[in-house]
Scaffold this motif. Structure first.
Motif, PDB file in Angstrom:
ATOM      1  N   LEU A   1      -2.146  -3.975  34.215  1.00  0.00           N
ATOM      2  CA  LEU A   1      -1.611  -3.240  32.972  1.00  0.00           C
ATOM      3  C   LEU A   1      -1.635  -4.513  31.916  1.00  0.00           C
ATOM      4  N   THR A   2      -1.081  -5.615  32.282  1.00  0.00           N
ATOM      5  CA  THR A   2      -1.015  -6.756  31.347  1.00  0.00           C
ATOM      6  C   THR A   2      -2.179  -6.956  30.585  1.00  0.00           C
ATOM      7  N   VAL A   3      -3.238  -7.029  31.317  1.00  0.00           N
ATOM      8  CA  VAL A   3      -4.395  -7.270  30.515  1.00  0.00           C
ATOM      9  C   VAL A   3      -4.808  -6.099  29.824  1.00  0.00           C
ATOM     10  N   ALA A   4      -4.731  -4.962  30.333  1.00  0.00           N
ATOM     11  CA  ALA A   4      -5.047  -3.497  29.492  1.00  0.00           C
ATOM     12  C   ALA A   4      -4.135  -3.491  28.255  1.00  0.00           C
ATOM     13  N   PHE A   5      -2.960  -3.888  28.251  1.00  0.00           N
ATOM     14  CA  PHE A   5      -2.098  -3.509  27.055  1.00  0.00           C
ATOM     15  C   PHE A   5      -1.776  -4.848  26.254  1.00  0.00           C
ATOM     16  N   ARG A   6      -2.355  -6.013  26.821  1.00  0.00           N
ATOM     17  CA  ARG A   6      -1.953  -7.221  26.255  1.00  0.00           C
ATOM     18  C   ARG A   6      -0.437  -7.400  26.005  1.00  0.00           C
ATOM     19  N   SER A   7       0.437  -7.158  27.217  1.00  0.00           N
ATOM     20  CA  SER A   7       1.827  -7.200  26.821  1.00  0.00           C
ATOM     21  C   SER A   7       2.439  -7.446  28.114  1.00  0.00           C
ATOM     22  N   VAL A   8       3.262  -8.077  28.610  1.00  0.00           N
ATOM     23  CA  VAL A   8       4.244  -8.288  29.790  1.00  0.00           C
ATOM     24  C   VAL A   8       5.351  -7.483  29.760  1.00  0.00           C
ATOM     25  N   VAL A   9       5.666  -6.851  28.501  1.00  0.00           N
ATOM     26  CA  VAL A   9       6.938  -5.833  28.309  1.00  0.00           C
ATOM     27  C   VAL A   9       6.524  -4.426  28.951  1.00  0.00           C
TER      28      VAL A   9
ATOM     29  N   LYS B   1      11.772   2.515  21.200  1.00  0.00           N
ATOM     30  CA  LYS B   1      12.639   2.471  20.181  1.00  0.00           C
ATOM     31  C   LYS B   1      13.556   1.242  20.441  1.00  0.00           C
ATOM     32  N   LEU B   2      14.079   1.027  21.458  1.00  0.00           N
ATOM     33  CA  LEU B   2      15.148  -0.195  21.471  1.00  0.00           C
ATOM     34  C   LEU B   2      14.265  -1.470  21.585  1.00  0.00           C
ATOM     35  N   LEU B   3      13.201  -1.462  21.918  1.00  0.00           N
ATOM     36  CA  LEU B   3      12.405  -2.815  21.922  1.00  0.00           C
ATOM     37  C   LEU B   3      11.799  -3.211  20.895  1.00  0.00           C
ATOM     38  N   GLY B   4      11.249  -1.995  20.132  1.00  0.00           N
ATOM     39  CA  GLY B   4      10.394  -2.295  18.850  1.00  0.00           C
ATOM     40  C   GLY B   4       9.044  -2.986  19.107  1.00  0.00           C
ATOM     41  N   ARG B   5       9.021  -3.992  18.179  1.00  0.00           N
ATOM     42  CA  ARG B   5       7.752  -4.900  18.372  1.00  0.00           C
ATOM     43  C   ARG B   5       7.693  -5.503  19.706  1.00  0.00           C
ATOM     44  N   ARG B   6       8.635  -5.697  20.301  1.00  0.00           N
ATOM     45  CA  ARG B   6       8.676  -6.573  21.354  1.00  0.00           C
ATOM     46  C   ARG B   6       8.071  -6.220  22.544  1.00  0.00           C
ATOM     47  N   ASN B   7       7.806  -4.465  22.449  1.00  0.00           N
ATOM     48  CA  ASN B   7       7.091  -3.958  23.350  1.00  0.00           C
ATOM     49  C   ASN B   7       5.858  -4.630  23.561  1.00  0.00           C
ATOM     50  N   TRP B   8       5.245  -4.975  22.551  1.00  0.00           N
ATOM     51  CA  TRP B   8       3.749  -5.504  22.752  1.00  0.00           C
ATOM     52  C   TRP B   8       3.845  -7.367  22.850  1.00  0.00           C
ATOM     53  N   TYR B   9       4.935  -7.754  23.401  1.00  0.00           N
ATOM     54  CA  TYR B   9       5.002  -9.082  23.295  1.00  0.00           C
ATOM     55  C   TYR B   9       4.034  -9.758  24.490  1.00  0.00           C
ATOM     56  N   LEU B  10       3.252 -10.691  24.205  1.00  0.00           N
ATOM     57  CA  LEU B  10       2.530 -11.558  25.168  1.00  0.00           C
ATOM     58  C   LEU B  10       2.755 -12.811  24.901  1.00  0.00           C
ATOM     59  N   PRO B  11       3.199 -13.678  25.920  1.00  0.00           N
ATOM     60  CA  PRO B  11       3.230 -15.002  25.768  1.00  0.00           C
ATOM     61  C   PRO B  11       2.231 -15.643  25.345  1.00  0.00           C
ATOM     62  N   SER B  12       2.536 -16.816  24.551  1.00  0.00           N
ATOM     63  CA  SER B  12       1.259 -17.568  24.065  1.00  0.00           C
ATOM     64  C   SER B  12       0.363 -18.303  25.004  1.00  0.00           C
ATOM     65  N   TRP B  13       0.968 -18.443  26.184  1.00  0.00           N
ATOM     66  CA  TRP B  13       0.206 -19.228  27.348  1.00  0.00           C
ATOM     67  C   TRP B  13      -0.438 -18.018  28.003  1.00  0.00           C
ATOM     68  N   LEU B  14      -0.574 -16.885  27.650  1.00  0.00           N
ATOM     69  CA  LEU B  14      -1.294 -15.908  28.270  1.00  0.00           C
ATOM     70  C   LEU B  14      -2.574 -15.424  27.271  1.00  0.00           C
ATOM     71  N   GLU B  15      -2.569 -16.080  26.064  1.00  0.00           N
ATOM     72  CA  GLU B  15      -3.507 -15.571  25.153  1.00  0.00           C
ATOM     73  C   GLU B  15      -5.115 -15.728  25.728  1.00  0.00           C
ATOM     74  N   TRP B  16      -5.190 -16.253  26.700  1.00  0.00           N
ATOM     75  CA  TRP B  16      -6.438 -16.288  27.178  1.00  0.00           C
ATOM     76  C   TRP B  16      -6.930 -15.392  28.215  1.00  0.00           C
ATOM     77  N   LEU B  17      -6.213 -14.423  28.377  1.00  0.00           N
ATOM     78  CA  LEU B  17      -6.609 -13.193  29.060  1.00  0.00           C
ATOM     79  C   LEU B  17      -7.578 -12.453  28.235  1.00  0.00           C
ATOM     80  N   PRO B  18      -8.533 -11.711  28.814  1.00  0.00           N
ATOM     81  CA  PRO B  18      -9.809 -11.139  28.228  1.00  0.00           C
ATOM     82  C   PRO B  18      -9.281  -9.939  27.331  1.00  0.00           C
TER      83      PRO B  18
END
Length: 754
Positions: A545-553, A703-720
């Motif tokens: 799911l992290t790869v699919a949505f590019r988010s860890v949240v 609603k509570l997390l807002g844009r943080r829903n789509w947070y992906l750490p910079s060190w995971l930017e290499w994900l496809p």
């Protein structure tokens, strides 16, 4: 990616007849395989793939004492007159002759008290005819048991007499028969409700049949695939039942989402091929990720070293993979050929107004939750947490003969055996003494028999030594149901206390085997591997799911919410089925539905529920979140995107969930308690996930997390980059991001002409 859901859908749309011809060819081959080899490829036997104590004991007995055997059944004869009566003797002679006439392919030997080979009860009015079933690898033991029962029934019992058959094979035969009856009933209910729901969701009869046809095709092809796997691996027969149950659920759901998106794209004015391509870029991608999540969850079942779980996991994985493949290729080809005929036989004249009403409902639901996200989150999580509390009092065990319906012949026979003899006579505990049987060892064995006589949990024991004098068997029946917790506790006491104490210092190895010991090993194995499966499934799902949505949240939230709904379902199963838990109100409701009250929840049901539910409930998360992410990328407005996602998927997910609930509830309506627990638990979890979780927890946390829903750490930017969203033209964002107005519903345009 050259091979993607979009390119696959576009290719299938441009070459529909080739695509359909390919699938029809596969279907024909699968049907031939099922007809020719499925019956012989599957087995009624279950086994460990490692070497627990019960299996090692059975192997020693087979190799050095009695050889391979299909086991012993007992014909239980009881009457109002003593066994010395001439009518009694004549009836037993007729039974013995009829059973022997079944031939050496079915019966190896049949005895009775007339030949000093069958016990007589203390009352002198009941006796047992031991029947040794023949060794025949080509005929399932359950079929031999059925032949034995039929032979006994053909001999008309005199007035006041009753003859019943009991034993492991007969019990297995009754379980198989009742399971098949329950599953057929569940399939019928599921298909009927699915058709009604699909007609209501689509508003057209022709469209409603498309998902059902695809699901049936996926099931047929999966059964053919299972036939091939059965030639190389030991697959228990119920792999076919699992394929049917899961195939109906996912096959209908996946095609439902794709057909709906295709109709939506056509309503926007796109031609058939472009509508299919857009559907491939959105709904098909979501189906692919959902299917992969289900497969990952089910792969956990393959970790357990026994054929039961591996059969369940393999069957479910096969049908999910085939359903996803058909949804991504066959379905686009069918849709492009049908064109606007997909909406033939419409039953609802004002579909647009209905859609607008549904949109307003989901808008109001989202707005209400997002105005008070903290309260909504806390209250909903608390309700699910409270529902899960009974799970902490779960007692896992087995559905023994006592849980069968009263009309089952094996249960009636067991009642007589328990009353007149030892109930566990047909499945005794087998204490195997491996080593040279010297006079010194004989003394240890005699001491063991003394210990067993002093314990009310056991009946009279019998000792047998092999010709080589290097193996002895102490066979001792258990009192009562051999699958009950009391019986398993007696075996544990034998292994942990009595045997080590009695044989302390003896120059032999002692193993405790038999059917009850097998159950103990099975339960211990399940409990040992359960946390391993949980970690494996949760870990791989998080990565996917992290790869699919590019988010860890998003993955963390999805996993947490799924665990809440699964936990609540666990709690409800314990509350409704396990004796001694919860208020009597729940027992009354369970009784009204025909659910059996048992001392233990079937071993394996919680693990199976977790694997299936974790994958299936992700369907709704993926489809909802993919729509939210699609809108968020266009507008940058978090609140409006959540409302849009709920509005556009609300009726669709509700319909999909209703179909799944109907399928699982149909299985819960069967006579076997284990299937009731499984069907009820799956239905409850899906209903909770598609309503409370989707309509309250998801919007509140978004609603509570807002844009943080789509947070992906910079060190995971290499994900496809594996996007679930279509490449759409962005729409203007609202003027003031600080205020997120309630979105208006979007009227549905008319379908474009072909």
């Amino acid at each position: 990616m050259r091979l993607s859901p979009t390119s696959l859908a576009r290719t299938a749309a441009r070459h529909p007849w080739r695509t359909i011809a390919g699938w029809v060819a596969v279907l024909i081959v699968a049907i031939i395989l099922s007809a020719q080899i499925l019956g012989d490829a599957l087995t009624t036997e279950t086994d460990f793939t490692n070497e627990p104590e019960a299996k090692r004991a059975a192997t020693l007995l087979e190799e050095r004492l009695r050889g391979p055997s299909d086991g012993t059944e007992f014909v239980v004869v009881t009457a109002e007159r003593p066994v010395t009566d001439s009518t009694y003797r004549s009836y037993v002679e007729d039974l013995q002759a009829a059973i022997g006439a079944l031939g050496p392919d079915v019966v190896g030997h049949v005895g009775s008290y007339l030949t000093d080979e069958g016990p007589v009860s203390e009352t002198g009015r009941s006796t047992l005819l031991p029947v040794t079933l023949a060794l025949d690898d080509n005929t399932p033991v359950s079929e031999k048991a059925e032949a034995l029962v039929e032979a006994v029934e053909r001999i008309g019992a005199p007035d006041g007499f009753e003859a019943l058959v009991a034993g492991p094979a007969t019990l297995e035969s009754d379980f198989i028969r009742l399971a098949e009856e329950g599953l057929q009933k569940g399939e019928g209910i599921g298909l009927a409700v699915a058709l009604v729901v699909l007609v209501l969701v689509f508003g057209a009869v022709v469209t409603a049949f498309v998902p059902i046809i695809l699901a049936v095709m996926a099931i047929a092809i999966a059964l053919g695939s299972a036939a091939l796997f059965g030639l190389a691996f030991d697959l228990p027969f119920f792999i076919a039942n699992i394929i049917t149950m899961i195939g109906l659920a996912v096959g209908i759901d996946y095609s439902l989402f794709i057909v709906s998106r295709y109709r939506e794209e056509r309503a926007r004015g796109l031609d058939k091929v472009e509508a299919i391509a857009n559907t491939g870029a959105t709904a098909s991608r979501a189906v692919l990720v959902s299917g992969l999540t289900v497969v990952v969850a089910l792969m956990g079942m393959l970790l357990l070293p026994n054929t039961i779980y591996r059969s369940i996991g393999l069957g479910a994985i096969l049908v999910v993979v085939i359903a996803v493949s058909a949804s991504l290729s066959l379905l686009p080809a069918v849709l492009v050929l049908m064109g606007n005929k997909v909406d033939a036989l419409r039953i609802r004249g004002r579909r647009k107004n209905s859609r607008e009403r549904q949109g307003r409902f989901w808008n109001r639901a989202a707005s209400t939750v997002m105005r008070r996200p903290v309260v909504s989150l806390v209250v909903t999580a608390a309700v699910l947490g409270i529902a899960a509390l009974p799970y902490f009092g779960i007692n896992e065990g087995f559905s023994g003969v006592s849980t069968l319906p009263d009309e089952a012949g094996s249960k009636q026979a067991f009642v007589v055996m328990e009353r007149e003899f030892s109930g566990g006579l047909g499945s005794p505990v087998e204490i195997v003494v491996d080593g040279e049987i010297t006079p010194e060892v004989d003394a240890f064995i005699a001491n063991m028999q003394e210990q067993l006589r002093a314990d009310s949990a056991f009946g009279p024991s019998v000792v047998e030594t092999n010709e080589a004098g290097d193996l002895a068997l102490i066979s001792v029946p258990l009192s009562g149901d051999v699958a009950a917790n009391v019986a398993m506790d007696a075996v544990r006491e034998l292994r942990d206390e009595i045997v080590p104490r009695v044989f302390n210092g003896a120059p032999v190895e002692v193993l405790v085997g038999g059917d009850t010991a097998y159950n103990v090993d099975y339960l211990d194995q399940t409990q040992f591997y359960t946390p391993i499966v949980f970690i494996f499934v949760l870990g791989l799902s998080f990565v996917l799911l992290t790869v699919a949505f590019r988010s860890v949240v998003i993955p963390a939230k999805a996993i947490s919410m799924n665990l809440l709904s699964v936990g609540a379902a666990y709690g409800m199963v314990v509350l409704f089925f396990q004796q001694g838990t919860g208020p009597e109100f729940f027992k009354d409701v369970a009784s009204w539905f025909g659910f059996g009250q048992v001392e233990a929840i079937e071993t394996g049901v919680p693990l199976f529920m977790f694997s299936v539910l974790f994958g299936l409930s992700m369907d709704y998360h993926v489809f909802l979140l993919s729509r939210i992410r699609e809108r968020f990328d266009q507008t940058g407005n978090n609140g409006e995107s959540v409302a849009y996602g709920l509005r556009t998927t609300g009726s669709l997910i509700t319909g999909a969930a209703a179909i799944m609930v109907a399928v699982f509830a149909g299985f819960a309506a069967g006579p076997l308690v284990a299937l009731q627990q499984m069907g009820f638990g799956l239905a409850v979890a899906v209903a909770l996930d598609a309503t409370i979780v989707r309509s309250v927890l998801v919007p509140a946390t978004m609603k509570l997390l807002g844009r943080r829903n789509w947070y992906l750490p910079s060190w995971l930017e290499w994900l496809p980059q594996v996007s679930l969203e279509a490449e759409t033209t962005p729409v203007p964002a609202p003027q003031s991001p600080a205020t997120e107005p309630e979105p208006a519903t979007e009227p549905e345009p008319e379908l474009a002409p072909i």
